[in-house]
Design a protein around this motif. Structure first.
Motif, PDB file in Angstrom:
ATOM      1  N   GLU A  66      40.649  48.860  68.277  1.00  0.00           N
ATOM      2  CA  GLU A  66      41.403  49.640  67.275  1.00  0.00           C
ATOM      3  C   GLU A  66      42.752  50.232  67.638  1.00  0.00           C
ATOM      4  O   GLU A  66      43.582  50.503  65.865  1.00  0.00           O
ATOM      5  CB  GLU A  66      40.263  51.382  67.503  1.00  0.00           C
ATOM      6  CG  GLU A  66      38.989  50.623  67.243  1.00  0.00           C
ATOM      7  CD  GLU A  66      37.938  51.553  68.221  1.00  0.00           C
ATOM      8  OE1 GLU A  66      36.842  51.272  68.003  1.00  0.00           O
ATOM      9  OE2 GLU A  66      38.547  52.775  68.362  1.00  0.00           O
ATOM     10  N   GLU A  67      43.648  50.660  68.226  1.00  0.00           N
ATOM     11  CA  GLU A  67      44.404  50.890  68.109  1.00  0.00           C
ATOM     12  C   GLU A  67      45.762  50.189  67.575  1.00  0.00           C
ATOM     13  O   GLU A  67      46.391  50.774  67.426  1.00  0.00           O
ATOM     14  CB  GLU A  67      45.530  51.508  69.810  1.00  0.00           C
ATOM     15  CG  GLU A  67      44.231  52.300  70.310  1.00  0.00           C
ATOM     16  CD  GLU A  67      45.300  52.952  71.621  1.00  0.00           C
ATOM     17  OE1 GLU A  67      44.731  53.732  72.509  1.00  0.00           O
ATOM     18  OE2 GLU A  67      45.779  52.115  72.094  1.00  0.00           O
ATOM     19  N   ASN A  68      45.635  48.952  67.416  1.00  0.00           N
ATOM     20  CA  ASN A  68      46.231  47.789  66.908  1.00  0.00           C
ATOM     21  C   ASN A  68      46.300  47.420  65.620  1.00  0.00           C
ATOM     22  O   ASN A  68      46.803  47.177  64.923  1.00  0.00           O
ATOM     23  CB  ASN A  68      45.799  46.264  67.242  1.00  0.00           C
ATOM     24  CG  ASN A  68      46.260  46.230  68.825  1.00  0.00           C
ATOM     25  OD1 ASN A  68      47.647  47.090  69.129  1.00  0.00           O
ATOM     26  ND2 ASN A  68      46.320  45.619  70.153  1.00  0.00           N
ATOM     27  N   ASP A  69      45.151  48.823  65.139  1.00  0.00           N
ATOM     28  CA  ASP A  69      44.598  47.573  63.767  1.00  0.00           C
ATOM     29  C   ASP A  69      45.343  49.814  62.991  1.00  0.00           C
ATOM     30  O   ASP A  69      45.096  50.577  63.182  1.00  0.00           O
ATOM     31  CB  ASP A  69      43.219  48.438  63.140  1.00  0.00           C
ATOM     32  CG  ASP A  69      42.562  47.064  63.455  1.00  0.00           C
ATOM     33  OD1 ASP A  69      43.624  46.235  63.691  1.00  0.00           O
ATOM     34  OD2 ASP A  69      41.707  46.944  64.145  1.00  0.00           O
ATOM     35  N   LEU A  70      46.387  49.803  62.376  1.00  0.00           N
ATOM     36  CA  LEU A  70      46.758  50.559  61.779  1.00  0.00           C
ATOM     37  C   LEU A  70      46.587  51.067  60.407  1.00  0.00           C
ATOM     38  O   LEU A  70      46.206  50.076  59.645  1.00  0.00           O
ATOM     39  CB  LEU A  70      48.752  50.640  60.967  1.00  0.00           C
ATOM     40  CG  LEU A  70      49.308  49.991  62.456  1.00  0.00           C
ATOM     41  CD1 LEU A  70      50.675  49.992  62.213  1.00  0.00           C
ATOM     42  CD2 LEU A  70      49.610  51.239  63.132  1.00  0.00           C
ATOM     43  N   PRO A  71      45.666  52.299  60.232  1.00  0.00           N
ATOM     44  CA  PRO A  71      44.897  52.405  58.777  1.00  0.00           C
ATOM     45  C   PRO A  71      46.553  52.289  57.848  1.00  0.00           C
ATOM     46  O   PRO A  71      47.465  52.137  57.364  1.00  0.00           O
ATOM     47  CB  PRO A  71      45.217  54.293  59.388  1.00  0.00           C
ATOM     48  CG  PRO A  71      46.619  54.486  60.796  1.00  0.00           C
ATOM     49  CD  PRO A  71      46.611  53.733  61.280  1.00  0.00           C
ATOM     50  N   GLU A  72      44.999  51.964  56.465  1.00  0.00           N
ATOM     51  CA  GLU A  72      45.851  51.776  55.608  1.00  0.00           C
ATOM     52  C   GLU A  72      45.854  52.466  54.579  1.00  0.00           C
ATOM     53  O   GLU A  72      44.774  53.360  54.121  1.00  0.00           O
ATOM     54  CB  GLU A  72      45.139  50.537  54.612  1.00  0.00           C
ATOM     55  CG  GLU A  72      45.740  49.162  55.856  1.00  0.00           C
ATOM     56  CD  GLU A  72      44.091  48.193  55.016  1.00  0.00           C
ATOM     57  OE1 GLU A  72      44.055  48.609  54.031  1.00  0.00           O
ATOM     58  OE2 GLU A  72      44.651  47.097  55.817  1.00  0.00           O
ATOM     59  N   GLN A  73      46.846  52.723  53.327  1.00  0.00           N
ATOM     60  CA  GLN A  73      46.901  54.081  52.829  1.00  0.00           C
ATOM     61  C   GLN A  73      47.424  54.069  51.898  1.00  0.00           C
ATOM     62  O   GLN A  73      48.645  52.917  52.051  1.00  0.00           O
ATOM     63  CB  GLN A  73      47.377  55.330  54.002  1.00  0.00           C
ATOM     64  CG  GLN A  73      47.258  56.007  54.759  1.00  0.00           C
ATOM     65  CD  GLN A  73      47.748  57.454  55.762  1.00  0.00           C
ATOM     66  OE1 GLN A  73      47.317  58.200  55.374  1.00  0.00           O
ATOM     67  NE2 GLN A  73      48.181  57.278  56.580  1.00  0.00           N
ATOM     68  N   SER A  74      47.619  54.894  50.575  1.00  0.00           N
ATOM     69  CA  SER A  74      48.413  54.818  49.681  1.00  0.00           C
ATOM     70  C   SER A  74      49.831  55.384  49.458  1.00  0.00           C
ATOM     71  O   SER A  74      49.568  56.396  50.025  1.00  0.00           O
ATOM     72  CB  SER A  74      47.903  54.779  47.992  1.00  0.00           C
ATOM     73  OG  SER A  74      48.693  54.674  47.231  1.00  0.00           O
ATOM     74  N   LEU A  75      50.806  54.157  50.050  1.00  0.00           N
ATOM     75  CA  LEU A  75      52.399  55.605  50.079  1.00  0.00           C
ATOM     76  C   LEU A  75      52.801  55.182  49.301  1.00  0.00           C
ATOM     77  O   LEU A  75      52.666  54.308  48.705  1.00  0.00           O
ATOM     78  CB  LEU A  75      53.003  54.412  51.483  1.00  0.00           C
ATOM     79  CG  LEU A  75      51.862  54.147  52.734  1.00  0.00           C
ATOM     80  CD1 LEU A  75      52.866  53.712  53.314  1.00  0.00           C
ATOM     81  CD2 LEU A  75      51.278  55.765  53.407  1.00  0.00           C
TER      82      LEU A  75
END
Length: 220
Positions: A76-85
């Motif tokens: 889970e730590e390797n999966d960066l959260p996806e956000q609208s940047l």
């Protein structure tokens, strides 16, 4: 007459003796069976105790669950959260800056060297406000640098300075640590992976500084 009398007396006695002998044998057989049964039970108990001394099934399951949880956590730590940047612009007001910084703060937790970066910015560059997440460390796109400019700079910062040149143009980093670091910077917007990145976008300053920093970069 006497013979008949002796036969009448001796015959019941013989039958009684034989019966007693059979009873004794039966008791001995039963006793032998009990001893054998007890021995088997002791053997089973001994084997069970040896198994318990090695570790019970529940303990082994607990260890397996712990290992699985740690593996899942690492994944889970390797999966960066996806956000609208949004990429920072000089015409942004304070509320826009703070809103974007708030979104990107989550990426700090995915970058193990982020605290080292903060210490350098605060103690050496004397940047102690939010500007450390608004602008790149070096102006590698507008001036030429010399090796002497990096003589006392830690390897990590040189490594970041080199990759800032690519990040400024939206390069998406495969390395999770670098990716998380640049995602925490509001001047950066991920746009192009390695297959779609065009290095011709680099200007003359960036090309010259890139050649220098590639030689100086020893960070591993």
């Amino acid at each position: 007459m006497r013979k008949k009398f002796l036969v009448c007396i001796l015959l019941p006695c013989c039958i009684l003796i034989a019966a007693c002998g059979h009873t004794a044998d039966t008791k001995n057989d039963l006793l032998s069976e009990n001893i054998t049964s007890d021995t088997e039970t002791d053997t089973q108990t001994s084997d069970y105790e040896k198994y318990n001394n090695y570790g019970s099934t529940e303990e082994q399951m607990d260890e397996a669950i712990t290992e699985t949880s740690e593996t899942a956590s690492s994944s889970e730590e390797n999966d960066l959260p996806e956000q609208s940047l949004q990429k920072y612009s000089d015409d942004w007001d304070e509320s826009q800056i703070l809103e974007e910084l708030q979104k990107r703060n989550t990426y700090h937790d995915y970058c193990s060297f982020y605290p080292e970066y903060v210490r350098y910015m605060e103690n050496v560059m004397e940047v102690r406000d939010i500007s450390m997440n608004i602008y790149p460390i070096y102006a590698t796109d507008t001036r030429y640098y010399q090796a002497s400019d990096f003589s006392n700079v830690p390897p990590l910062i040189i490594h970041l300075a080199k990759n800032e040149i690519y990040a400024r143009h939206g390069y998406i980093f495969k390395n999770q640590e670098l990716n998380a670091y640049f995602l925490s910077q509001i001047w950066y917007l991920p746009e192009f992976d390695s297959g779609n990145f065009d290095s011709s976008v680099l200007n003359e300053y960036e090309n010259a500084n890139l050649q220098l920093l590639v030689q100086l970069d020893t960070y591993k």
